[in-house]
Design an enzyme around this catalytic site. Structure first.
Site, PDB file in Angstrom:
ATOM      1  N   HIS A   1     -12.863   2.361  -0.624  1.00  0.00           N
ATOM      2  CA  HIS A   1     -11.460   2.690  -0.144  1.00  0.00           C
ATOM      3  C   HIS A   1     -11.138   1.494   0.394  1.00  0.00           C
ATOM      4  O   HIS A   1     -11.535   0.846   1.424  1.00  0.00           O
ATOM      5  CB  HIS A   1     -11.558   3.920   0.773  1.00  0.00           C
ATOM      6  CG  HIS A   1      -9.967   4.149   1.058  1.00  0.00           C
ATOM      7  ND1 HIS A   1      -9.294   5.113   0.451  1.00  0.00           N
ATOM      8  CD2 HIS A   1      -9.243   3.495   1.840  1.00  0.00           C
ATOM      9  CE1 HIS A   1      -8.217   5.440   1.129  1.00  0.00           C
ATOM     10  NE2 HIS A   1      -8.084   4.475   1.764  1.00  0.00           N
ATOM     11  N   CYS A   2      -9.941   0.774  -0.059  1.00  0.00           N
ATOM     12  CA  CYS A   2      -9.243  -0.421   0.258  1.00  0.00           C
ATOM     13  C   CYS A   2      -8.136  -0.245   1.162  1.00  0.00           C
ATOM     14  O   CYS A   2      -7.272   0.394   0.501  1.00  0.00           O
ATOM     15  CB  CYS A   2      -9.291  -1.171  -1.012  1.00  0.00           C
ATOM     16  SG  CYS A   2      -8.759  -2.935  -0.737  1.00  0.00           S
ATOM     17  N   VAL A   3      -7.921  -0.690   2.211  1.00  0.00           N
ATOM     18  CA  VAL A   3      -7.051  -0.513   3.110  1.00  0.00           C
ATOM     19  C   VAL A   3      -5.740  -1.458   2.604  1.00  0.00           C
ATOM     20  O   VAL A   3      -4.638  -1.179   2.951  1.00  0.00           O
ATOM     21  CB  VAL A   3      -7.366  -0.770   4.477  1.00  0.00           C
ATOM     22  CG1 VAL A   3      -8.315   0.148   5.080  1.00  0.00           C
ATOM     23  CG2 VAL A   3      -7.677  -2.254   4.707  1.00  0.00           C
TER      24      VAL A   3
END
Length: 318
Positions: free
Chosen positions: A164-166
């Site tokens: 999961h990439c912010v």
């Protein structure tokens, strides 16, 4: 005492995931803000005015501006495609195919139900699978395909989840992994171009070289150089890591999980591994899209079916 510690840990993880969800719109604004400042420094403050000087300076400025705008368009296209594309989820009431139920299990899974107590109601709802190695997500309370993992931030299972990439406010999975890689690639090229373009000005800060511009412009130029140099170096390492993952047909999560399993059943060779992410049509390799032919003829791009190595499949059946 042990249960209390586990409860505290679970609560802390939940708080962390909630913070990541709340960070979403802020990160998009931050990305656009960095791009805006960089655009001002390169186009408005430095190389735009150099176009009217004539001679070699104008030629260099023209080349820099053409490259900068071309790469920036590709960066923004890749970025927003990654942000807006669903990484791939598991449909409600999805069940594995007959082949998977017969025992073709993911080598990372092992006994998916081992050490867990699915109560009678849950087992009945899931259809009491005959194969104990079939994958079940205890959080979603449903079956999940091979190479699928649950994202605590998104609150659902993601097909071929990488992480999961912010920065893109989204999970990186089967359906947007290519777009994410292109975002990294074009970000690296843009930041490298900006760093090289501003290098002479940065050196002039610490020498007796002449620097034109207002104090505000000089500060913006200095900050832009430092930011882009930092991003170029960090993204270069990140990009190299993901290229190695693509060539090995694995994800960040799988690379961590398969350390004890050197024989990876999805490794079909570098060429085929690359095509499973970028497609077979070379015209689409460097744009965030796939050809219609690839979408129709490559089930792997839909995130549910992945070809495996026949030699390892035969060994597992012995």
């Amino acid at each position: 005492m042990q249960k209390s510690g586990e409860s505290v840990m679970a609560w802390n993880v939940f708080k962390f995931c909630t913070a990541l969800r709340a960070l979403g719109s802020i990160m998009i604004v931050l990305v656009l803000g960095i791009i805006g400042v960089t655009y001002y420094v390169i186009v408005v403050a430095n190389y735009g005015p150099a176009l009217i000087h004539g001679g070699l300076d104008s030629f260099v400025a023209f080349i820099v501006l053409v490259l900068f705008h071309s790469l920036l368009v590709m960066l923004l296209w890749s970025y927003f495609t990654t942000v807006l594309t669903d990484p791939g989820g598991v449909p409600p009431n999805w069940r594995p195919s007959i082949d998977e139920e017969s025992g073709d299990a993911d080598p990372l899974v092992g006994l998916a139900h081992e050490g867990t107590d699915l109560g009678l109601n849950q087992s009945a709802m899931l259809g009491e699978p005959a194969n104990p190695r079939m994958r079940v997500c205890r959080k979603c309370n449903q079956f999940k395909p091979h190479r699928c993992h649950h994202c605590s931030v998104c609150g659902r299972c993601i097909l071929k989840m990488d992480h999961h990439c912010v920065w893109v406010v989204n999970c990186v999975g089967a359906l947007n992994y290519k777009y994410f890689l292109l975002f990294l690639f074009y970000t690296f090229l843009v930041t490298t171009l900006v760093t090289l373009s501003l290098l002479r000005l940065f050196i002039a800060f610490f020498t007796d070289g002449e620097i034109n511009g207002t104090p505000g412009t000089l500060v913006a130029t200095f900050i832009t150089f430092v930011l882009n140099l930092s991003f170029a170096l960090s993204i270069m390492g990140f990009l190299i890591m993901h290229i190695s993952l693509v060539l090995g047909n694995t994800t960040t999560i799988e690379a961590f999980e398969k350390k004890t399993n050197p024989k990876w059943r999805y490794d079909l060779g570098r060429r085929k591994n690359f095509e499973q992410v970028f497609g077979t049509d070379k015209r689409y390799w460097f744009i965030p899209a796939y050809s219609e032919e690839d979408l129709e003829c490559m089930p792997v791009l839909r995130g549910f079916e992945y070809p495996t190595r026949p030699d390892l499949d035969e060994l597992q059946q012995l």
